[in-house]
Design a protein around this motif. Sequence first.
Motif, PDB file in Angstrom:
ATOM      1  N   SER A   1       0.777  -1.246  -0.047  1.00 52.32           N
ATOM      2  CA  SER A   1       0.103   0.068  -0.147  1.00 52.32           C
ATOM      3  C   SER A   1       0.808   1.202   0.006  1.00 52.32           C
ATOM      4  CB  SER A   1      -0.928   0.036   1.300  1.00 52.32           C
ATOM      5  OG  SER A   1      -0.016   0.082   2.528  1.00 52.32           O
ATOM      6  N   ALA A   2       2.337   1.282   0.078  1.00 52.61           N
ATOM      7  CA  ALA A   2       3.018   2.238   0.116  1.00 52.61           C
ATOM      8  C   ALA A   2       4.472   1.924  -0.554  1.00 52.61           C
ATOM      9  CB  ALA A   2       3.433   2.548   1.519  1.00 52.61           C
ATOM     10  N   PRO A   3       4.696   2.895  -1.393  1.00 54.14           N
ATOM     11  CA  PRO A   3       4.611   4.340  -1.333  1.00 54.14           C
ATOM     12  C   PRO A   3       3.068   4.784  -2.109  1.00 54.14           C
ATOM     13  CG  PRO A   3       6.100   3.939  -3.034  1.00 54.14           C
ATOM     14  CD  PRO A   3       6.017   2.506  -2.137  1.00 54.14           C
ATOM     15  N   PHE A   4       2.581   3.548  -2.726  1.00 57.20           N
ATOM     16  CA  PHE A   4       1.242   3.790  -3.252  1.00 57.20           C
ATOM     17  C   PHE A   4       0.664   2.393  -3.557  1.00 57.20           C
ATOM     18  CE2 PHE A   4       4.702   4.667  -6.232  1.00 57.20           C
ATOM     19  CZ  PHE A   4       4.658   3.423  -6.989  1.00 57.20           C
ATOM     20  N   ALA A   5      -0.407   2.468  -3.625  1.00 57.06           N
ATOM     21  CA  ALA A   5      -1.048   0.779  -3.926  1.00 57.06           C
ATOM     22  C   ALA A   5      -0.508   0.166  -5.195  1.00 57.06           C
ATOM     23  CB  ALA A   5      -2.360   0.870  -3.993  1.00 57.06           C
ATOM     24  N   VAL A   6       0.046  -1.035  -4.861  1.00 56.73           N
ATOM     25  CA  VAL A   6       0.678  -1.925  -6.111  1.00 56.73           C
ATOM     26  C   VAL A   6       0.010  -3.284  -5.843  1.00 56.73           C
ATOM     27  CG1 VAL A   6       2.742  -2.840  -6.972  1.00 56.73           C
ATOM     28  CG2 VAL A   6       2.602  -0.481  -6.327  1.00 56.73           C
ATOM     29  N   ASP A   7      -0.341  -3.822  -6.962  1.00 59.09           N
ATOM     30  CA  ASP A   7      -0.462  -5.267  -7.004  1.00 59.09           C
ATOM     31  C   ASP A   7      -0.037  -5.904  -8.040  1.00 59.09           C
ATOM     32  OD1 ASP A   7      -1.524  -7.813  -6.583  1.00 59.09           O
ATOM     33  OD2 ASP A   7      -3.755  -7.371  -6.322  1.00 59.09           O
ATOM     34  N   LEU A   8       1.082  -6.561  -8.120  1.00 63.15           N
ATOM     35  CA  LEU A   8       1.612  -6.998  -9.524  1.00 63.15           C
ATOM     36  C   LEU A   8       2.019  -8.498  -9.487  1.00 63.15           C
ATOM     37  CD1 LEU A   8       4.406  -4.123  -9.884  1.00 63.15           C
ATOM     38  CD2 LEU A   8       1.852  -4.558 -10.750  1.00 63.15           C
ATOM     39  N   ASP A   9       1.964  -9.373 -10.679  1.00 59.48           N
ATOM     40  CA  ASP A   9       2.084 -10.420 -10.717  1.00 59.48           C
ATOM     41  C   ASP A   9       3.636 -10.826 -11.037  1.00 59.48           C
ATOM     42  OD1 ASP A   9       2.140 -13.241 -11.086  1.00 59.48           O
ATOM     43  OD2 ASP A   9       0.713 -13.411 -12.700  1.00 59.48           O
ATOM     44  N   LEU A  10       4.300 -11.283 -10.093  1.00 58.89           N
ATOM     45  CA  LEU A  10       5.713 -11.228 -10.556  1.00 58.89           C
ATOM     46  C   LEU A  10       6.230 -12.401 -11.318  1.00 58.89           C
ATOM     47  CD1 LEU A  10       7.084 -10.748  -6.924  1.00 58.89           C
ATOM     48  CD2 LEU A  10       6.703  -9.008  -8.538  1.00 58.89           C
ATOM     49  N   ALA A  11       5.226 -13.238 -11.807  1.00 55.95           N
ATOM     50  CA  ALA A  11       5.602 -14.384 -12.692  1.00 55.95           C
ATOM     51  C   ALA A  11       5.650 -13.883 -13.721  1.00 55.95           C
ATOM     52  CB  ALA A  11       4.384 -15.284 -12.626  1.00 55.95           C
ATOM     53  N   GLU A  12       5.275 -12.707 -14.336  1.00 54.71           N
ATOM     54  CA  GLU A  12       5.194 -12.168 -15.737  1.00 54.71           C
ATOM     55  C   GLU A  12       6.812 -11.658 -15.991  1.00 54.71           C
ATOM     56  OE1 GLU A  12       2.444  -9.021 -16.531  1.00 54.71           O
ATOM     57  OE2 GLU A  12       0.879 -10.029 -15.339  1.00 54.71           O
ATOM     58  N   ILE A  13       7.533 -11.666 -14.837  1.00 50.38           N
ATOM     59  CA  ILE A  13       8.814 -11.559 -15.403  1.00 50.38           C
ATOM     60  C   ILE A  13       9.698 -12.688 -15.741  1.00 50.38           C
ATOM     61  CG2 ILE A  13      11.090 -10.481 -14.371  1.00 50.38           C
ATOM     62  CD1 ILE A  13       9.605  -9.067 -12.000  1.00 50.38           C
ATOM     63  N   THR A  14       9.432 -13.682 -15.597  1.00 50.28           N
ATOM     64  CA  THR A  14      10.077 -14.930 -15.826  1.00 50.28           C
ATOM     65  C   THR A  14       9.915 -15.153 -17.292  1.00 50.28           C
ATOM     66  OG1 THR A  14       9.703 -15.676 -13.524  1.00 50.28           O
ATOM     67  CG2 THR A  14      10.416 -17.366 -15.422  1.00 50.28           C
ATOM     68  N   PRO A  15      10.989 -15.273 -18.013  1.00 53.89           N
ATOM     69  CA  PRO A  15      10.610 -15.680 -19.555  1.00 53.89           C
ATOM     70  C   PRO A  15      10.060 -17.032 -19.622  1.00 53.89           C
ATOM     71  CG  PRO A  15      12.959 -14.994 -19.008  1.00 53.89           C
ATOM     72  CD  PRO A  15      12.329 -15.159 -17.619  1.00 53.89           C
ATOM     73  N   ARG A  16       8.902 -16.863 -20.562  1.00 55.87           N
ATOM     74  CA  ARG A  16       8.276 -18.089 -20.923  1.00 55.87           C
ATOM     75  C   ARG A  16       8.902 -18.939 -21.947  1.00 55.87           C
ATOM     76  NH1 ARG A  16       5.158 -13.614 -19.952  1.00 55.87           N
ATOM     77  NH2 ARG A  16       3.507 -13.823 -18.633  1.00 55.87           N
ATOM     78  N   ARG A  17       8.846 -20.420 -21.771  1.00 53.03           N
ATOM     79  CA  ARG A  17       9.268 -21.104 -22.770  1.00 53.03           C
ATOM     80  C   ARG A  17       8.270 -21.530 -23.835  1.00 53.03           C
ATOM     81  NH1 ARG A  17      12.732 -25.789 -19.501  1.00 53.03           N
ATOM     82  NH2 ARG A  17      14.244 -24.353 -18.406  1.00 53.03           N
ATOM     83  N   ARG A  18       8.746 -21.137 -24.944  1.00 53.97           N
ATOM     84  CA  ARG A  18       7.716 -21.588 -26.063  1.00 53.97           C
ATOM     85  C   ARG A  18       7.568 -23.050 -26.399  1.00 53.97           C
ATOM     86  NH1 ARG A  18       9.300 -16.698 -30.318  1.00 53.97           N
ATOM     87  NH2 ARG A  18       8.892 -15.158 -29.186  1.00 53.97           N
ATOM     88  N   ALA A  19       6.565 -23.559 -26.515  1.00 50.47           N
ATOM     89  CA  ALA A  19       6.208 -24.836 -27.054  1.00 50.47           C
ATOM     90  C   ALA A  19       6.866 -25.279 -28.250  1.00 50.47           C
ATOM     91  CB  ALA A  19       5.059 -25.380 -26.966  1.00 50.47           C
ATOM     92  N   ARG A  20       7.505 -26.492 -28.601  1.00 53.31           N
ATOM     93  CA  ARG A  20       8.185 -26.704 -29.782  1.00 53.31           C
ATOM     94  C   ARG A  20       7.227 -27.709 -30.540  1.00 53.31           C
ATOM     95  NH1 ARG A  20      14.570 -27.615 -28.489  1.00 53.31           N
ATOM     96  NH2 ARG A  20      14.840 -25.372 -27.506  1.00 53.31           N
TER      97      ARG A  20
END
Length: 205
Positions: free
Chosen positions: A186-205
């Motif tokens: 809630s500080a320094p301002f309200a934040v709600d973030l999905d940290l999984a979005e940072i991880t590179p996604r493996r593409r299906a082959r």
Amino acid sequence: MSVEHEPVPMHGAPLHDWNMPPVDGWTADDLDRLPNLPPHTELIDGSLVLVSPRSLFHSRAVSFFEWQLQSCLPPDLEVVREFTIDIDRQNRPEPDVIVVHGDVVEDAAQTRFPAEAVVLAIEVVSPESLSRDRETKPVKYARAAIQHYWRVENHDGRAVVYAFEREPATGVYTSTGIFHDRLKVSAPFAVDLDLAEITPRRRAR
């Protein structure tokens, strides 16, 4: 983010002015005057700190916070990536991401912000910057009265955020949480973030 380095010229290579520091070290103003400095050079305790090669995790994490925080900010704040801040004469670090008061964003030609304008500093840790991001920089940011500091680390490919707030009585940071999957504060301002979005996604082959 970067690695401390005193360059040694190769045979036949030109010797830059910053190869030979003054006795009392470089100053914050020197970063704007020294010719041929590599991009993203920082000043820590009068020494130049040069950027190191960035990992994919580092690049994705910096972009993630730069863009995701845009939607969370109150209208009087702005988010800026990889921009130096003035702490004192011998310290002009470059956090990976900062949130600043909008009234200090003056024109496109400016090269730094005053530390007192910084609401939040974020560092994404690289192996060579570990001690600076865990020890050196937090101390300097707290002394400069930057109220919030987030350290982002790569734990087996997953982002972990260590959040800190400056304790007014002592002037040092105290932990406000360790966030593994979701960053919700809630500080320094309200934040709600999905940290999984940072991880590179493996593409299906």
